[in-house]
Design an enzyme around this catalytic site. Structure first.
Site, PDB file in Angstrom:
ATOM      1  CG  ASP A 150     -53.293  20.440 -11.905  1.00 40.48           C
ATOM      2  OD1 ASP A 150     -53.291  19.616 -11.160  1.00 40.48           O
ATOM      3  OD2 ASP A 150     -54.005  20.740 -12.964  1.00 40.48           O
ATOM      4  CG  ASP A 173     -52.667  15.062 -11.278  1.00 41.80           C
ATOM      5  OD1 ASP A 173     -53.718  14.549 -10.883  1.00 41.80           O
ATOM      6  OD2 ASP A 173     -52.453  16.156 -11.565  1.00 41.80           O
TER       7      ASP A 173
END
Length: 200
Positions: A150, A173
């Site tokens: 991330d 995502d």
């Protein structure tokens, strides 16, 4: 017959605009993109490639656990590893979540026709979802990672200090969330149609 007649342009039908040479070829859909499944696959591949490219940039330019502020008090790039699901839920279950992601991907592929995969909206939805799932799944399966990378972080800095913000995420995502939102919109739209028809 005169030489000029050989070079004369083709006749133009009254009221129709002339068609430039080669325009017919340009307007035809590419043969291998004519089916919904192939268009979904191309969209998924594009999302997957963009996701992995951005993660490679992060791996090469941001050490693990580091941060780079882009807009102070609002946006930063980070390099965080996530062994859990979205928003860091179920941390430490990387292998289990990889299996769940693979099953979800197969189920969605087999059931996509129930969600208007033949329409442009449905193709965008499933292309984004499939590409996103595949991007994060590769992160979990690669021995050099074994976690989802991330790197996008939006946040605020309260006056009392500290930091509050949205959990860090990535391109995959984003693709999954937008795709799921489109699927919900398709479902909601289809449920409204009978009611609207009945009321007319």
């Amino acid at each position: 017959m005169h030489a000029d007649e050989h070079n004369a342009p083709p006749p133009v039908t009254a009221g129709a605009a002339p068609t430039p040479a080669g325009a017919e070829v340009a307007l035809r859909p590419v043969g291998w993109l004519r089916t919904p499944g192939r268009r979904i696959a191309v969209l998924a591949a594009a999302v997957f490639a963009l996701d992995q490219l951005t993660k490679l940039v992060v791996l090469h330019h941001l050490p693990a656990g580091s941060e780079k502020v882009v807009v102070p008090g609002f946006f930063k790039l980070v390099h965080w590893g996530n062994t859990g699901a979205a928003w860091s839920l179920f941390r430490g279950n990387n292998e289990l979540l990889a299996v769940v992601a693979l099953i979800a991907l197969l189920v969605l592929i087999l059931t996509r026709h129930h969600f208007e995969a033949h329409t442009p909206t449905g193709q965008w939805a499933f292309g984004l979802i499939f590409g996103g799932i595949a991007g994060n799944l590769l992160d979990r399966l690669l021995p050099s990672r074994q976690h989802v990378i991330d790197f996008i972080r939006f946040y605020l800095e309260p006056r009392g200090g500290g930091e509050i913000g949205f959990p860090a995420f990535n391109v995959a995502d984003s693709g999954i969330c937008i795709g799921v939102a489109l699927v919900f919109w398709i479902t909601w739209r289809n449920e409204r149609v009978p009611g609207q028809t009945a009321g007319v």
